[in-house]
Structure formats: structure tokens, C-alpha cells
Scaffold this active site. Structure first.
Site, mmCIF file in Angstrom:
data_model
loop_
_atom_site.group_PDB
_atom_site.id
_atom_site.type_symbol
_atom_site.label_atom_id
_atom_site.label_comp_id
_atom_site.label_asym_id
_atom_site.label_seq_id
_atom_site.Cartn_x
_atom_site.Cartn_y
_atom_site.Cartn_z
ATOM 1 N N TYR A 194 -7.852 7.363 20.829
ATOM 2 C CA TYR A 194 -9.710 6.251 19.259
ATOM 3 C C TYR A 194 -9.953 5.071 19.818
ATOM 4 O O TYR A 194 -10.496 4.187 19.164
ATOM 5 C CB TYR A 194 -9.174 7.357 18.544
ATOM 6 C CG TYR A 194 -10.468 8.634 18.958
ATOM 7 C CD1 TYR A 194 -11.349 9.119 18.438
ATOM 8 C CD2 TYR A 194 -9.065 9.854 18.663
ATOM 9 C CE1 TYR A 194 -11.969 10.557 18.926
ATOM 10 C CE2 TYR A 194 -9.657 10.581 19.150
ATOM 11 C CZ TYR A 194 -11.175 11.552 19.104
ATOM 12 O OH TYR A 194 -11.288 12.514 19.662
ATOM 13 N N GLN A 247 0.933 -0.347 -0.265
ATOM 14 C CA GLN A 247 -0.055 -0.200 -0.460
ATOM 15 C C GLN A 247 0.825 1.032 0.122
ATOM 16 O O GLN A 247 0.607 2.178 0.279
ATOM 17 C CB GLN A 247 -0.731 -0.235 0.891
ATOM 18 C CG GLN A 247 -1.802 -0.970 1.193
ATOM 19 C CD GLN A 247 -2.682 -0.970 2.438
ATOM 20 O OE1 GLN A 247 -3.008 -0.876 3.515
ATOM 21 N NE2 GLN A 247 -3.695 -2.310 2.449
ATOM 22 N N TYR A 269 -10.168 -9.886 10.077
ATOM 23 C CA TYR A 269 -10.328 -10.995 8.780
ATOM 24 C C TYR A 269 -10.334 -11.785 8.601
ATOM 25 O O TYR A 269 -11.025 -12.500 8.124
ATOM 26 C CB TYR A 269 -8.903 -10.530 8.012
ATOM 27 C CG TYR A 269 -8.892 -8.627 8.102
ATOM 28 C CD1 TYR A 269 -9.756 -8.381 7.584
ATOM 29 C CD2 TYR A 269 -8.277 -7.762 7.750
ATOM 30 C CE1 TYR A 269 -10.422 -6.957 6.957
ATOM 31 C CE2 TYR A 269 -8.046 -6.652 7.554
ATOM 32 C CZ TYR A 269 -9.248 -5.898 7.228
ATOM 33 O OH TYR A 269 -8.582 -4.576 7.133
ATOM 34 N N GLU A 289 -14.271 3.910 11.197
ATOM 35 C CA GLU A 289 -15.097 4.582 12.042
ATOM 36 C C GLU A 289 -15.321 5.933 10.340
ATOM 37 O O GLU A 289 -14.636 6.471 10.516
ATOM 38 C CB GLU A 289 -14.361 4.651 13.136
ATOM 39 C CG GLU A 289 -14.514 3.386 13.580
ATOM 40 C CD GLU A 289 -13.391 3.766 15.284
ATOM 41 O OE1 GLU A 289 -13.276 2.947 15.868
ATOM 42 O OE2 GLU A 289 -13.148 4.056 15.558
ATOM 43 N N HIS A 304 -0.618 -0.197 5.502
ATOM 44 C CA HIS A 304 -1.537 0.980 6.818
ATOM 45 C C HIS A 304 0.033 2.160 7.310
ATOM 46 O O HIS A 304 -0.157 2.727 7.592
ATOM 47 C CB HIS A 304 -1.924 0.645 7.889
ATOM 48 C CG HIS A 304 -2.844 -0.665 7.977
ATOM 49 N ND1 HIS A 304 -3.348 -0.681 9.009
ATOM 50 C CD2 HIS A 304 -3.247 -1.092 6.840
ATOM 51 C CE1 HIS A 304 -4.484 -1.675 8.397
ATOM 52 N NE2 HIS A 304 -4.558 -2.079 7.138
#
Length: 394
Positions: free
Chosen positions: A275, A109, A286, A265, A173
């Protein structure tokens, strides 16, 4: 490649549009034993309207584009994850790659990610971009600033102003979105690198993983007035992978993050708050197993304003402000990497979601979303043959 072809959208006629809209709240959750913490935290009432939409392909042939900004002449500056930045003219002509970019770690990613223009770009030509930077031992998310040459062909004076710690040898990520804080500072969202156990460090105060930062836009130094939450750049913590962030008309920052299987979210982060990830979360891992025994609340940790189960895979956020869709004024528009809907629209009342709509289908994986100067909604699809799309009234 210039196309300018019109694509029939899922909402090209009213009845199919409304029929599709009624379906998404009927989908069963991945975590049926979990319940919202308050009314309206999930599955808000479906918004319906009589607007038929069309999507025009302005250009395609992009290599996994990730972010876009509209230039003063109506062109679009676009990043491509493998490490290119290009300009797309209003007529759809695609430029050669802009020179001057640093090396990126185009793994998984990672790669070239967000781009943000200075508020005085027309005069200064300054911009910022985030990227996965190679480093000894792996890679990390970094932020650089530069100026774009007058002919849009080169970045000049490139300077890296921030690099995430620690370096990690991973593929997932990275985050990351860049948002003007309105006071000469930048908000930077950073992923927690996904893997177990490094994702747990989103709760630790000695790193930038899973954190929201506020830094000086020119130097990358910690912004004055930060809450002192661990490292001095950190504004808030406990996030998973935020790839959507924007300020609303009142100047308040909102983020939307990729959750696990059933835990995307919407948050309105405030300084010094936690958070929750991965101690509390909605959804499942997953493999279908619960995360941290499946708990969704704990003292000292914030609840999301809203969550999705099943997920929408959110990337890109903008608050609508334009003339083409006055009915949407102030609504949050969120790009969807799930291809059954191109973007999600949320109606907000203060800090609460009062309605949700989903628009278009079959457009590809929408990585970024923007509002053009004429009020059209622009979509950027993250594909081998990625495209810039213009959404307008049928």
C-alpha cells in the site's frame, strides 16, 4: 464520575448542521499539485440529511481513553493509554482499574491501546488487547489475551501472544487495532514508528513495521493461508499508522490510516499487496516538504480507495448496523481527532466512496467509535479528562 448531562451538538438544529456540512470540501488542500488517481478518490459529494443529533456524556474523568467494547450487560469496557482498563456501567458509574494488566510503555503515543472481545465472550469471558510493551532497547507493540473475571475486576491468565520486531526506542506510531478475521484468526495493524529513516522499513520484508498481520487468535502463530510476504505473520505492507480497522457486513476488512499532512487513507487491504508508504503518498511532510519527490503512484503499489487532504486524523472505524439511524445502514463511521468534527460518515458503493458527511463539533478528540446495542453511536474522547459520549437523535 457520573454525569449524564446532555450536550448541545453542532447538529442540534437542521440549518446549522447542513451549513457546517457544506464547508469541509471547500478547504484548500495541503498539496495542491497532486490529483486523485480516479474520480471519487477524494472530496466525494457531501451527504446531507435532516437528522438533528445530540451527544450525552455518559461519564468523564477518563485518562486518555483509547478503545471500548460493549459488554453483554450493556456496560462498556474501556482502555486508558497510561495503562488502566475500566468498566463503565450503563448508568455511567466508573469502576476502579481492573487488575492483572502487564506493564505498558506509556510514552508519547504508546501505552494501553485496543481491546477486543471474543465473539463468544458471554460464555468464555476471553478478550485481547494491544499495548506498547517495554523491552530492552526501547518498546514495541504487543498483543495479549486473557479472560475477564465474572465480577469485571481482574484479568486472569494473561498471555502475550505477539510482539512486534524490531524493538525501537521511539514515542510514535504504534498502531494498533485488533479485528476478528472470522476464521479464528486476528488482524493486527502496526505503525511504522514514524521517524526518518525507520519509517522506510514499512517497505522491507524483515520486520513488522507498517504491516497488517493475520495471526492465530490463541497462540499468535502465523495464520494458515498467509501470502508469504516477508515474515509469515504479514498479510499486507506499506502502511503508515493504522488506528482504524473493521470488517463490513460482507466480511471485508477496511483500514483507515493517519497519513502525513494531507494524506489520510481509506484502504480495503488484500493479501500480499503493498500500500505504498512511504514511497507513494498523498499530502506533504509536516514541514511542508514533499515525501519521496511527492509521487503518488508507482507500479506494484496500491492506490487508496479514498484519501483526505486536509486530513481528518482518523481513529476508530465501525460500519453502522442499528435501528436508531436506518438512513446510515452500512455506512462507515470514522472517529476524528480533529475537533471540528467528531466523526466522519462515508457512503460506499462496492469499493468506492459515493458520499461523505461530518457530524458534530467541539466534542474533543475522538479516539474510538462504536455502535451500541440500541443503535446509538458511542464516542470515546482522548483527553486528560476523557469522556464516553452517546450520540442519538435530538
Amino acid at each position: 464520575m457520573k454525569l449524564l448531562r446532555s450536550v448541545a451538538a453542532a447538529a442540534a438544529s437542521l440549518l446549522p448542521a447542513l451549513g457546517a456540512a457544506q464547508d469541509f470540501n471547500a478547504a484548500p488542500p495541503n498539496a495542491p499539485d497532486q490529483s486523485p488517481a480516479f474520480e471519487g478518490q477524494a472530496r466525494a459529494p457531501v451527504l446531507t440529511d435532516d437528522i438533528a443529533l445530540k451527544a450525552d456524556v455518559i461519564t468523564d474523568g477518563l485518562d486518555h481513553p483509547w478503545a471500548m467494547e460493549q459488554l453483554p450487560d450493556g456496560s462498556w469496557l474501556v482502555t486508558e493509554r497510561p495503562g488502566q482498563m475500566r468498566v463503565i456501567s450503563p448508568g455511567g458509574e466508573l469502576s476502579d482499574p481492573i487488575s492483572g494488566l502487564p506493564e505498558v510503555a506509556a510514552v508519547g503515543q504508546g501505552g494501553l491501546l485496543d481491546v477486543l472481545l471474543a465473539e463468544d465472550f458471554a460464555q468464555s469471558r476471553r478478550l485481547w488487547f494491544s499495548y506498547a510493551a517495554p523491552a530492552e532497547g526501547g518498546n514495541h507493540t504487543a498483543v495479549a489475551t486473557a479472560t475477564l473475571s465474572a465480577d469485571n475486576s481482574a484479568l486472569e491468565g494473561v498471555e502475550q501472544i505477539f510482539a512486534q520486531v524490531p524493538v525501537y526506542d521511539g514515542r510514535l506510531h504504534f498502531g494498533s487495532r485488533l479485528v476478528h478475521a472470522g476464521d479464528g484468526n486476528l488482524f493486527v495493524t502496526l505503525g511504522e514508528r514514524s521517524d526518518t529513516p525507520i519509517r522506510d522499513t514499512a517497505q522491507q520484508d524483515d520486520n513488522h513495521l507498517g504491516k497488517l498481520l493475520r495471526i492465530d487468535a490463541m497462540t499468535g502463530a502465523p495464520a494458515e493461508g498467509n501470502p508469504g510476504l516477508g515474515l509469515p505473520e504479514v498479510w499486507a505492507k506499506g502502511f503508515r499508522n493504522v488506528q482504524a480497522a473493521a470488517r463490513d457486513a460482507q466480511g471485508r476488512l477496511w483500514t483507515v490510516e493517519h497519513g502525513p499532512k494531507g494524506g489520510d487513507e481509506l484502504n480495503r487491504p488484500e493479501p500480499g499487496l503493498n500500500y505504498g508508504w512511504p514511497v507513494i503518498t498523498y499530502g506533504l511532510d509536516y514541514d511542508g516538504s514533499p515525501i519521496n519527490d511527492g509521487i503518488t503512484a508507482q507500479d506494484g503499489m496500491e492506490q487508496p480507495v479514498y484519501y483526505w487532504d486536509p486530513v481528518i486524523a482518523p481513529s476508530g472505524l465501525v460500519f453502522y448496523d442499528g435501528e436508531m439511524f436506518p438512513e446510515w445502514q452500512g455506512d462507515a463511521l470514522i472517529g476524528n481527532l480533529q475537533t471540528d468534527q467528531a466523526f466522519t460518515r462515508l457512503r460506499l458503493d462496492g469499493d468506492r466512496v459515493t458520499g461523505e458527511a461530518r457530524h458534530l463539533s467541539g466534542q474533543g478528540r475522538v479516539r474510538d467509535i462504536a455502535v451500541a446495542a440500541d443503535g446509538a453511536v458511542m464516542l470515546l474522547t482522548d483527553e486528560d479528562n476523557g469522556a464516553l459520549l452517546r450520540v442519538s437523535r435530538e
